[in-house]
Design a protein around this motif. Sequence first.
Motif, PDB file in Angstrom:
ATOM      1  N   MET A   1       0.837  -1.196   0.000  1.00 11.59           N
ATOM      2  CA  MET A   1       0.000   0.000   0.000  1.00 11.59           C
ATOM      3  C   MET A   1       0.878   1.256   0.000  1.00 11.59           C
ATOM      4  O   MET A   1       1.953   1.275   0.598  1.00 11.59           O
ATOM      5  CB  MET A   1      -0.912   0.010   1.231  1.00 11.59           C
ATOM      6  CG  MET A   1      -2.000  -1.079   1.190  1.00 11.59           C
ATOM      7  SD  MET A   1      -3.142  -0.810  -0.173  1.00 11.59           S
ATOM      8  CE  MET A   1      -4.253  -2.221   0.048  1.00 11.59           C
ATOM      9  N   ARG A   3       1.259   5.699   0.290  1.00 11.15           N
ATOM     10  CA  ARG A   3       0.715   6.936   0.877  1.00 11.15           C
ATOM     11  C   ARG A   3       0.779   8.081  -0.122  1.00 11.15           C
ATOM     12  O   ARG A   3       0.621   9.235   0.235  1.00 11.15           O
ATOM     13  CB  ARG A   3       1.499   7.303   2.143  1.00 11.15           C
ATOM     14  CG  ARG A   3       1.454   6.245   3.237  1.00 11.15           C
ATOM     15  CD  ARG A   3       0.055   6.115   3.826  1.00 11.15           C
ATOM     16  NE  ARG A   3      -0.380   7.343   4.451  1.00 11.15           N
ATOM     17  CZ  ARG A   3      -0.076   7.698   5.704  1.00 11.15           C
ATOM     18  NH1 ARG A   3       0.656   6.893   6.446  1.00 11.15           N
ATOM     19  NH2 ARG A   3      -0.523   8.824   6.220  1.00 11.15           N
ATOM     20  N   ASP A 101      -2.630   2.340  -5.648  1.00  7.87           N
ATOM     21  CA  ASP A 101      -2.554   1.520  -4.432  1.00  7.87           C
ATOM     22  C   ASP A 101      -2.536   2.369  -3.161  1.00  7.87           C
ATOM     23  O   ASP A 101      -2.098   1.917  -2.109  1.00  7.87           O
ATOM     24  CB  ASP A 101      -1.308   0.617  -4.478  1.00  7.87           C
ATOM     25  CG  ASP A 101      -0.015   1.419  -4.594  1.00  7.87           C
ATOM     26  OD1 ASP A 101      -0.100   2.665  -4.754  1.00  7.87           O
ATOM     27  OD2 ASP A 101       1.076   0.813  -4.535  1.00  7.87           O
ATOM     28  N   SER A 103      -3.661   4.117   0.200  1.00  2.96           N
ATOM     29  CA  SER A 103      -4.526   3.751   1.318  1.00  2.96           C
ATOM     30  C   SER A 103      -4.161   4.613   2.514  1.00  2.96           C
ATOM     31  O   SER A 103      -2.980   4.923   2.726  1.00  2.96           O
ATOM     32  CB  SER A 103      -4.341   2.274   1.668  1.00  2.96           C
ATOM     33  OG  SER A 103      -5.172   1.915   2.756  1.00  2.96           O
ATOM     34  N   SER A 111     -15.500   3.081   8.480  1.00  2.00           N
ATOM     35  CA  SER A 111     -14.680   2.000   7.934  1.00  2.00           C
ATOM     36  C   SER A 111     -13.251   2.043   8.460  1.00  2.00           C
ATOM     37  O   SER A 111     -12.548   1.024   8.430  1.00  2.00           O
ATOM     38  CB  SER A 111     -14.658   2.070   6.403  1.00  2.00           C
ATOM     39  OG  SER A 111     -14.024   3.266   5.972  1.00  2.00           O
ATOM     40  N   VAL A 113     -10.690   3.433   7.195  1.00  2.00           N
ATOM     41  CA  VAL A 113      -9.634   3.537   6.183  1.00  2.00           C
ATOM     42  C   VAL A 113     -10.205   4.133   4.895  1.00  2.00           C
ATOM     43  O   VAL A 113     -11.346   3.863   4.508  1.00  2.00           O
ATOM     44  CB  VAL A 113      -9.000   2.152   5.913  1.00  2.00           C
ATOM     45  CG1 VAL A 113     -10.037   1.180   5.374  1.00  2.00           C
ATOM     46  CG2 VAL A 113      -7.819   2.267   4.961  1.00  2.00           C
ATOM     47  N   ILE A 114      -9.406   4.973   4.246  1.00  3.07           N
ATOM     48  CA  ILE A 114      -9.745   5.527   2.929  1.00  3.07           C
ATOM     49  C   ILE A 114      -9.036   4.659   1.895  1.00  3.07           C
ATOM     50  O   ILE A 114      -7.795   4.653   1.822  1.00  3.07           O
ATOM     51  CB  ILE A 114      -9.300   6.993   2.803  1.00  3.07           C
ATOM     52  CG1 ILE A 114     -10.045   7.861   3.832  1.00  3.07           C
ATOM     53  CG2 ILE A 114      -9.547   7.518   1.393  1.00  3.07           C
ATOM     54  CD1 ILE A 114      -9.565   9.300   3.893  1.00  3.07           C
ATOM     55  N   GLU A 115      -9.825   3.914   1.113  1.00  2.64           N
ATOM     56  CA  GLU A 115      -9.264   2.983   0.138  1.00  2.64           C
ATOM     57  C   GLU A 115      -9.464   3.490  -1.282  1.00  2.64           C
ATOM     58  O   GLU A 115     -10.459   4.157  -1.588  1.00  2.64           O
ATOM     59  CB  GLU A 115      -9.915   1.608   0.290  1.00  2.64           C
ATOM     60  CG  GLU A 115      -9.615   0.936   1.620  1.00  2.64           C
ATOM     61  CD  GLU A 115     -10.267  -0.425   1.734  1.00  2.64           C
ATOM     62  OE1 GLU A 115      -9.567  -1.377   2.097  1.00  2.64           O
ATOM     63  OE2 GLU A 115     -11.480  -0.510   1.455  1.00  2.64           O
ATOM     64  N   ALA A 116      -8.525   3.133  -2.146  1.00  2.00           N
ATOM     65  CA  ALA A 116      -8.553   3.586  -3.534  1.00  2.00           C
ATOM     66  C   ALA A 116      -9.801   3.100  -4.268  1.00  2.00           C
ATOM     67  O   ALA A 116     -10.318   3.774  -5.158  1.00  2.00           O
ATOM     68  CB  ALA A 116      -7.291   3.112  -4.259  1.00  2.00           C
ATOM     69  N   SER A 117     -10.298   1.933  -3.878  1.00  2.00           N
ATOM     70  CA  SER A 117     -11.449   1.369  -4.584  1.00  2.00           C
ATOM     71  C   SER A 117     -12.739   2.145  -4.323  1.00  2.00           C
ATOM     72  O   SER A 117     -13.678   2.075  -5.119  1.00  2.00           O
ATOM     73  CB  SER A 117     -11.643  -0.097  -4.190  1.00  2.00           C
ATOM     74  OG  SER A 117     -11.861  -0.189  -2.778  1.00  2.00           O
ATOM     75  N   SER A 118     -12.777   2.868  -3.211  1.00  2.00           N
ATOM     76  CA  SER A 118     -14.033   3.520  -2.809  1.00  2.00           C
ATOM     77  C   SER A 118     -14.018   5.038  -2.961  1.00  2.00           C
ATOM     78  O   SER A 118     -15.072   5.676  -2.949  1.00  2.00           O
ATOM     79  CB  SER A 118     -14.347   3.168  -1.351  1.00  2.00           C
ATOM     80  OG  SER A 118     -14.465   1.787  -1.181  1.00  2.00           O
ATOM     81  N   TYR A 119     -12.833   5.640  -3.073  1.00  3.31           N
ATOM     82  CA  TYR A 119     -12.733   7.095  -3.060  1.00  3.31           C
ATOM     83  C   TYR A 119     -11.953   7.629  -4.260  1.00  3.31           C
ATOM     84  O   TYR A 119     -11.096   6.937  -4.816  1.00  3.31           O
ATOM     85  CB  TYR A 119     -12.031   7.571  -1.782  1.00  3.31           C
ATOM     86  CG  TYR A 119     -12.852   7.366  -0.523  1.00  3.31           C
ATOM     87  CD1 TYR A 119     -13.686   8.374  -0.042  1.00  3.31           C
ATOM     88  CD2 TYR A 119     -12.780   6.167   0.178  1.00  3.31           C
ATOM     89  CE1 TYR A 119     -14.436   8.191   1.107  1.00  3.31           C
ATOM     90  CE2 TYR A 119     -13.524   5.968   1.341  1.00  3.31           C
ATOM     91  CZ  TYR A 119     -14.350   6.978   1.793  1.00  3.31           C
ATOM     92  OH  TYR A 119     -15.089   6.805   2.931  1.00  3.31           O
TER      93      TYR A 119
END
Length: 621
Positions: A1, A3, A101, A103, A111, A113-119
């Motif tokens: 992951m 930053r 990637d 995160s 949740s 965590v801020i994830e690439a798939s959702s934001y």
Amino acid sequence: MSRTITGNSYKYIIDESYGINKDGFIAIGTESIVYKGLKVMFSGSLQFSCVLKFKPKTQIIDGRKVDCLEKFKTEEWKIFEELRECRSVVRVDDVVGDLGDFSLICPHIDSGVIEASSYYCVIEEFIDGWNLDEYCREEYWKLRRYEPLDNGLKREVGYNEYSKAEKAAILASYNYDNQLKYQNQILLFMINLCEIMEFVTEQKNILHLDIKPENIMVTRYGKELVLIDFGRSKRVTVADRFADSGLDPVDYNQGETQEKQYEFGALGYAAPECFCEAAEGSEFPFSYSGQLGRMSLESDMFSFGATFWECLNMFELITRSGSSKFDIYDFYKDNFLNDNAYCNRDLSLTTTAYHQKLERIIKKCTRERDDDFTTSEKYYHSYKELRKDIELAKDSAPTIVKEENVKVRTAFHLCGIMASLAVVLLIINGIYHQQAYQIAENKWYNLTAAYNDTQFSKLSEIAKDCISFAPTNRVNDTYDKIVKFTYQNNGSISDYEAAMIVEILTQLRDDSHLPERVDEIMLHADTGSFRAISSEIVKLDVAEECTGYELATAIYNVEVSKTGVLEAYDILQKYKENTDFINAVIKLKNVLDNDDNIALIMESTGQTRQEVLDFFNSIVK
């Protein structure tokens, strides 16, 4: 992951040197999680500050899945580009839909965590300063601070958690000069906001539709406003000046959620026409019967007025709020979603330093909606008109002493000008006092109409303003009105009510009625508060014979100063049969009735102990 976020021309990282906990976190907005970021050249040679707004790629709104990234690119980003020429609107530098990637652990969301798939991430310019709520609450009135924790982090401390000493210091800062300085600054802010909105709405035909203090930034240097967060904005045309909210009906008996909102905009600031129709047998909270969801320039003006009102009331709203935690939506639903509370907002909470014209402006912005509110002269329809009224209010409001102009100072050396100026100042002073007295009287009647004991500090402030600004021929009537209201509360007054009346008596320009007014205080004194009330009364200098003053002085000397026992004994003998002041007489007898005082009386008068005690026992109701 990773930053790091990779954009078209720069890479972006979280600025972990920023924030109370050094994690870069700024805030959670209506539709985004906001961090302070650094915009870094791919070579790594230069870094620039920026804001990273993480927004969900999709949302379920009214049962429909909305592609938020596509919506931003096709609507909001285009609006930002159109407003880019205005330096008072925040600039968007980049939008990164694919975070790769990237995160980020974020304890501020469910949740975690801020994830690439959702934001996706919107990169905006960084405004060094505060939002308007932070400026009013923290920077000016110091109603919120941060304290360190054992783990090296910090936590927010609100006013309700302050110590008594801290609260006393804050309340002491709420003085007349500070109120006027604050009012002047808020007026300048609102004039500035009018200029911004005039450009956005009347030149570019864009409705913001989410005006609130949190979406207005105040620059640290220069204190200029910058408007942010156009996520709710709508484009209109000159021919069709209305926009549709597109929200489905809601059940007002249910709590509001992110997915199912009562209104288009922010609760507390959105105009009644921005609210949804009622469903499931629930009741629409306002009396407005026109078309709902049909928004216009007047909708933004309602939010403008609500923001203006909140800024001027900020100190009162924070210092008078309870310490209990409550759900904000339930609070609004139970206490605020009705015409009386939500519309027609006034400044009855605030000090009389705030000018009456400001109240009329705010009411005109937030007025209860008639079916013709988009055309009626009872409402504002132009920011130019609104700005003109605020400027007029600023020019006529009480003001602090301004810096002296050199040319004016030189001109004042001429005797003729000095004489003319003195006359003008006398006239202005008379007009100011007349207006201030009318404002103070209006505040008095508004407060006393639905008064409760928790409002005493405001009652005291308004009472003193009424006396201070009363015309000479109205002072006595004004005093009588104040004490009549104060004395009617259970027929007795507390020590703090006595303190208010004593302070008012020190303001009076005519003390011919002082003896009888002091007698009134002692006659209405609560029997359990004689010591404190006597301590207040002795601050007055009553030259004429006055029963109440003599008894108060005797009580104070014996119980507080531990002196004047023999003089107090003489006063007790003098008034032993006075039935009007029997409570004060009994109090004086009680403070004298101890071994040390009796011994002193015996030595001075030659009486036996039993004779002194018999005298004390003869004083009964």
